[in-house]
Design an enzyme around this catalytic site. Sequence first.
Site, PDB file in Angstrom:
ATOM      1  CG  HIS B 123      -2.151   1.092   1.200  1.00 17.66           C
ATOM      2  ND1 HIS B 123      -1.603   1.954   1.534  1.00 17.66           N
ATOM      3  CD2 HIS B 123      -3.069   1.036   0.865  1.00 17.66           C
ATOM      4  CE1 HIS B 123      -2.881   2.801   1.719  1.00 17.66           C
ATOM      5  NE2 HIS B 123      -3.905   2.013   1.182  1.00 17.66           N
ATOM      6  CG  ASP B 200       0.659  -2.693   5.899  1.00 20.89           C
ATOM      7  OD1 ASP B 200       0.400  -2.955   7.248  1.00 20.89           O
ATOM      8  OD2 ASP B 200       0.534  -2.270   4.988  1.00 20.89           O
ATOM      9  CD  GLN B 203      -6.721  -4.410   4.010  1.00 22.56           C
ATOM     10  OE1 GLN B 203      -7.685  -5.524   4.426  1.00 22.56           O
ATOM     11  NE2 GLN B 203      -7.087  -3.326   3.745  1.00 22.56           N
ATOM     12  CE  LYS B 226      -7.468  -0.951   6.393  1.00 17.77           C
ATOM     13  NZ  LYS B 226      -8.373   0.106   5.770  1.00 17.77           N
ATOM     14  CB  CYS B 364      -3.808   3.278  -1.476  1.00 17.67           C
ATOM     15  SG  CYS B 364      -4.931   4.472  -0.754  1.00 17.67           S
TER      16      CYS B 364
END
Lengths: 139, 409
Positions: B123, B200, B203, B226, B364
Amino acid sequence: MKTIPEIEAQFIDDFNQLENWEEKYDYLIELGDSLPEMPAELKTADNLVKGCQSSVWFATRCEDGRLFIEADSDSLIIKGIVAILVQLLSGQPSSDIAHADLTMFETLGLWRHLSSQRSNGVTAMMAHLKQSAATCQIN
Amino acid sequence: MTKSISSARADFPILNQLVNDHPLVYLDNAATAQKPRSVIDSLVHYYEFDNANIHRGNHTLAIRATEAHEAARSTIAGFINAQYAHEIVFTRGTTESINLVAYSFGEAFVKAGDEIIVTELEHHSNYVPWFLLCKRKGATFRVVPFDQDGELDLEVFKSMLSEKTRLVAVNHVSNSLGTVNPISEIIQLAHQAGVPVLVDAAQSVQHLDHDVQALDADFYAFSGHKIYGPTGVGVLYGKEKWLEEMPPFLSGGEMIENVTCDKVTFNTLPFKFEAGTPDVSGPIGLAAAIDYLIQFDPAELKDYETDLLNYGLELLSDIPDLTIYGNPKHRSSILPFNVAGIQHYDMGVLLDNYGIAVRTGQHCTQPVMDALGITGTVRASLALYNTREDIDALVNGIKRVQRLFRRKS
């Protein structure tokens, strides 16, 4: 030639006569289809409207204080919107374009995404065209 | 006693509504997930009973608010199995967490000639901060490519690791393709070369394993919104040894110990990295979200979500003229596709008329779109409250849009 508000009123009337959203999109896509093809060489980075999710190109030329517009988009929905803008604005006196205050996109309650999203919008397209209109003078 | 997944949907009040005269089908969970009643209630309770500025107040409300805020830190530390609660730094979200490391770690450890490795699947928020850091420091920005299936090329990654590498920044799950990256292997390889890794987890933390000690992640970043928590709160986990050595990112109140005109000393972890009055309620809501999530059996939840994703992949691949992007060995919760002749934007707008919420565009991840040679995708993304009926509605919606467009051509 009809004025911008006159043409806009006609569009509002046309869309209001359509029963449901499918028909409205049908009509919108038809409007996009009727848009004269934009020559590929006009699809330059300069003519690309910044800040749109879909690619939108406007090429303008000034003739005696009137702005003539060619346009295209890779989205059929946006192409329909662009076609409306061309019908509303192309050939109009540049001062009228500079002062145009379109209301039909809100009035119709359609395409809320076009006015609410920062990244896609009639606002960005109008800003682009108004900038061209500002430099278009009567000889 | 674990909670049954079939009971989840009723816990999310927002899902029970009509959108454009159709029952809402919410498939934009990778952008933001909806909140269960317990999260909403925790925020309302905080503002109705406990609201106060924290850490230095001596009145009852300040003490209650401080206790709730710090209890939330412990809940989150427990959830990701951090060794210490003070390894949890609250931020506004994944983006801020990554920026914090890019600035602070970058300030302490990155100099001209050094290298930072990211991947082409990142991202922008795990790409641009490192790109800018390299520009500032005269360091080299290296990007691990992905193949046709959407898998990272680990051979290239191995060849990039060297004594010049200062940090590897990589996502656990790609937000645009759903690829589950072999994060343990990546971390092991990096550590063998003596290089720390930032994960990261925006997700992945809500779907997959999230044990930072088992992964041996040096930094681990995710967002509250999220994972069924509030918007505007995020987490940066950092190993104590790194956080101790890193200078503050933002400065001001909360983060100082002593201030005179010629000397400033900093507060202990994690407060060194939490300048100013924090978002007191955000972490409280996030802890409520975690308390909600851990009621489910993790293995059952993973099976349910995998089954739902596979059901979606199967049905989508049966639709004529539809292309699904990527074919990774492991995919999580993301269905990226396009339908020939229908621009992704148009598909998204028209699906909305059927009450179906998806995301369209580049997500993104411009480098991913460029590598695939496309301008964007439609992305349907799943959460634990989604059902096979949601997938069926999506498939029907796509077919109706196809019919609408077929009439035109």
